[in-house]
Design a protein around this motif. Structure first.
Motif, PDB file in Angstrom:
ATOM      1  N   ARG A  42       0.847  -1.183   0.000  1.00  0.00           N
ATOM      2  CA  ARG A  42       0.000   0.000   0.000  1.00  0.00           C
ATOM      3  C   ARG A  42       0.888   1.239   0.000  1.00  0.00           C
ATOM      4  O   ARG A  42       1.727   1.405   0.877  1.00  0.00           O
ATOM      5  CB  ARG A  42      -0.914   0.018   1.224  1.00  0.00           C
ATOM      6  N   ASP A  99       3.297   1.953  -1.827  1.00  0.00           N
ATOM      7  CA  ASP A  99       4.680   1.509  -1.991  1.00  0.00           C
ATOM      8  C   ASP A  99       5.323   1.032  -0.688  1.00  0.00           C
ATOM      9  O   ASP A  99       6.543   0.887  -0.618  1.00  0.00           O
ATOM     10  CB  ASP A  99       5.526   2.629  -2.631  1.00  0.00           C
ATOM     11  N   SER A 100       4.525   0.775   0.342  1.00  0.00           N
ATOM     12  CA  SER A 100       5.045   0.196   1.576  1.00  0.00           C
ATOM     13  C   SER A 100       4.410  -1.177   1.802  1.00  0.00           C
ATOM     14  O   SER A 100       3.267  -1.409   1.413  1.00  0.00           O
ATOM     15  CB  SER A 100       4.710   1.081   2.784  1.00  0.00           C
ATOM     16  N   VAL A 101       5.158  -2.079   2.435  1.00  0.00           N
ATOM     17  CA  VAL A 101       4.606  -3.389   2.772  1.00  0.00           C
ATOM     18  C   VAL A 101       3.916  -3.304   4.125  1.00  0.00           C
ATOM     19  O   VAL A 101       4.516  -2.861   5.107  1.00  0.00           O
ATOM     20  CB  VAL A 101       5.702  -4.465   2.802  1.00  0.00           C
TER      21      VAL A 101
END
Lengths: 341, 341, 341, 341
Positions: free
Chosen positions: A310, A312-314
């Motif tokens: 989401r 670009d973060s996990v």
């Protein structure tokens, strides 16, 4: 800890990156044991195990498919297969299970979790319709392959003044069709999100071929369907493995366009080429990040979650929030596909 | 409306997709005129215009570079070039200007906006360090090219038992190095975000070659630097165009590894191959979405903003919030690069 | 001199390289005029001309298809189209005609030559079955595309324990099937040169899946056929454009294998993707060499010949020696395909 | 029979295809034993053997490099290494030896053959300068990689109005430079076959940039050199492994062009990326055919020969006819490179 690992459902590129990350992070960082099950849930039912060591994951990063094998099989409560799953997990002393799969695998995972097994799921599906994550493993490579195919077909369409219909995967959602359609410069994109109107399509094509250009590319998701009540409405046929029959909607659309416009119209069905081969860097990185995050989560005691991308973060999302839901293509992206036709 | 359009700074794949989208959406959806300026800000200063029509954008989607040309030139208040910019925009009756570029172009754009020009910026840079957006045009293709190069170098490293050092772009941030490093399975990744310690690197390589494997791949961003006070600390040399000299840090790292370990060590500098060629589908889609969004924003009267990708959606952020800032690689991604070495 | 130029038959990658070479060598080296005809022989019949200048051939080297357009149409003596060809050539004062095409185009060219027109032919066909030349334009790219598809399908076959049948082009000769079969590591290759025996195939697959591996790849040329008298013998169906119906033989072979072995068997039909897209360097070089050689030949007064590649050299062979003949895959190459299964 | 197998010299794509073919044909067709030596002649000297079975060659067809490893080492009579070679071959009861390599390996092979060892050589070199064969393993992939790089650099050259110099491999012969130059549409190609004249180059570039286009691509083989007596004449520098120093000639050429023309001129050195990665279908097929032919020859008792491709057929040529000779680029191909600039 003894951590189980399986890949279920259809294969796709990027699975090996996730397996490799689970093994590297599990063995190298924490000293866990990673117990692979062959051929998805089938291997858990059968007790078909493959303890994973460093040598199993050498050079697998750029290789498509899954070194564990996979199968379109899901355990259920009625035929004893769910009991067999629990028995195997106990016999192998599995403390937590990492399940890499699409909606079928995730649904089974949430059922197994209800029996008290600690689960972390990793989403994969070339259709990209798993709810709760911006990306699932395999989708990005599929878009690349479909775009490359459209690029190729473009030159033939233009050289021969043809309408080229390209059928791509996407049963419930049109992610591949819309993305490859935009990237490949398709004139028309038919996705399950928007029932199509053959009258409008015919009108558009006739206008375009008269005014602008004498060729067109039409991208059709396998799950696309006509507006209710139209002559193009039809029952989706399922193959013997429960899959949509490849080419079914593509053939209908191509035949209808040819009949209504008189243009030389040809169909290409991309089929299995969309799910194989060298994973793109994006799928390798996604698999790697998800694999590391899954092992980290288990080690921290955070389970019954799915790894997700989401912004670009996990992140981790509860399994219960995602199972059974479909992520559709948003309006803005559909609009771009139409605006650039 | 009369909308100006320019591409500034270094070229990259995906620019033509953005130009095409601006023209298609501007002409086709709203009936605007799109006035291109050749060679970035230089063309605005010189009044070098190219009114864009549908025929200019045919077949450009899969073509790298920019059909408008570009230059590493930015107007400023001291030499009269800023006045020339304003004069040209007035002479051409430009009502709003779309600037596609990296930090230099965006900085100039915010200066021009202060003079009352309505601006919408579209971020592009293969370095991916533009603040405020998850992705900038060109970065994704650069990662693909760098990963492919690492894949190729991998087989030579393994066949010859070598340490292969690969220098990639990334002056202020290590996005290419970290992503291509993960995707290519590099053993060591050196990024500007983390000053490196040659003692640790040497120790790691010696241990790895003794215990596990007799080859290694080291990816170095051009802007990587050693920890302060170490013998590897050095002044970054800039070329005559203000760019980091290609190969400078790579040569130092390769020489140091060879001297300290005795391993056969070779350097490859990817250089300009990283910024050219066929854009990936992701860059084509990103350029297309940004181009449509920029025209939509101007038409709605929303200006002095930059198009940005956040959580897989296109949004607009105020230019003032992004200019002058650098987006760094987050800790989680750096950790994955190290965990999987 | 005024030299005519046309591309006939199906399009393929590398045609633009040949057109570019004809124009560059014709205009630049000798000062000839190059008069293109649109859409193959149809353009000659209709007098649809396009004088070619340097700007037409900019950036076309890496682009598939043909900038002149093409059509599956050949002039004949009965309907007046041959007379129209001669009339156009006279009206346009064409002193020699370069025809780029496959067997149909070459056959028409030899007929036109009998009427006194000076002809130089350049062979192109992705099937590679033009007699008298080691290579024809388009074949090499087709083999690359087919191999890439087999590579992709390989990972799915292995992950799912399937028999994957891949149908490729090749009506009279199995060049694509045999080459892509060897390059892709196919277990079975069915080419028109060798009628196949389904009993042997079944036996081989059963043995392989029992003894060695649980997946197989079967490559089938569209013109492959069973040994006479067998249950698999069938009439080739032709489509409305005289082409073999895509998927016809592939479907029969896949169904028969599934029925006889019980293995999960799937079909992929590569279709039009084989003839489009970026030409390989080999096809660009071949097109370039043939284009230069054709102009040189005409300038020297050597006509009614075809450019050909023999022993890596470009030579000229009389048109009369090649028309109407088919070049088959040699025994040695067929043996390699079988030996490595 | 017990057949030895080694790969020597620099690694390249296609070696694994040849190894696989030797093993499949040797074990499967004839029941021979295939004894691999690790790291080329070094493994023979050290007795470092690896008996090859079917499992070693699984999935290696699309993998670059060599699973046997290689080294730039050749035995000689002075230091005892030639005696060690003969001792190992006797100890391992090797009845014939297949040597895959370039000129160094072939030279050593002919020396070993003089001592009575039965040898079949298979030519590989990305430089393609092995005498007696139209193609050597690895060259075709290198041309593909170099062409792809030129394609990429092309868009930057054009967008920025630059002269881009690209240095490729090719010490004694310019096969990569000429082929990739034609395929990539380079304006100038400098090959060892033709000493270059910087006055002519400067004049050509100035004329072109004035008259036609404002960018140019110059491809330089690492072994290119200026005409004797010119200011550009220089001593070739060799690196510590006897290789030409990458970038040496490229830097001189780029600096000279920049100084003489004033054009913005940049250099890219392709380096090791040219010799790695996925082999093209052509290199896989060539390796496969050569491997099968080598085993067939040994089994028939035909030795002290090299497998060769001539006129698209595999033939055997006496080792004595090829060792020590260089195959140069023919005049016709050089002319095509110049004609299409």
């Amino acid at each position: 800890m003894r951590i189980g690992l399986l890949t279920g459902g259809g294969d796709c590129p990027g699975l090996n990156a996730a397996i490799r990350a689970v093994v590297k992070q599990g063995l190298g960082e924490y000293g866990h044991s990673i117990i692979g099950f062959r051929n998805g849930w089938k291997g858990v039912v059968d007790g078909d195990v493959m303890p994973l060591e460093r040598q199993h994951i050498r050079n697998v990063l750029p290789v498509g498919g899954t070194l564990l094998g996979t199968a379109r099989f899901h355990p259920n409560a009625n035929d004893g297969s769910m009991d067999a799953v629990l028995a195997t997990l106990e016999a192998e002393r599995i403390e937590a299970l990492i399940c890499i799969g699409g909606d079928g695998t995730l649904h089974a995972a949430s059922k197994v979790a209800e029996s008290g097994v600690k689960i972390v799921a990793i989403p994969k599906t070339i259709d990209n319709d798993v709810f709760g994550t911006d990306l699932s493993i395999g989708f990005h490579t599929a878009v690349n392959i479909a775009t490359e195919a459209i690029d190729r077909i473009h030159t033939t369409a233009e050289s021969h003044n043809r309408v080229m219909v390209v059928e791509v995967m996407g049963r419930h959602a049109g992610w591949i069709a819309v993305n490859a359609g935009i990237a490949g410069g398709a004139e028309i994109v038919l996705a399950p999100e928007e029932p199509f109107d053959m009258d409008k399509i015919t009108k558009f094509l006739k206008h375009r071929h008269r005014a602008h250009a004498n060729f067109s590319i039409v991208v059709v998701a396998e799950g696309a369907h006509a507006i209710p009540g139209s002559s193009m409405e039809y029952e989706v046929q399922l193959g013997k493995y429960g899959e949509i029959v490849a080419g079914a909607i593509g053939e209908r659309v191509a035949a209808e366009i040819a009949a209504r416009t008189g243009f030389d119209t040809r169909l290409t069905v991309l089929g299995h080429t969309q799910r194989g081969g060298i994973p793109t860097p994006t799928d390798r990185i996604l698999g790697s990040r998800f694999g590391v995050a899954a092992v980290d989560a288990i080690t921290r005691g955070e389970t019954n979650v799915m790894t997700a991308l989401r912004d670009d973060s996990v992140v981790l999302v509860p399994l219960s929030e995602v199972a059974g839901k479909v992520k559709h293509v948003p309006r803005e992206l559909l609009n771009v596909a139409h605006a650039l036709s």
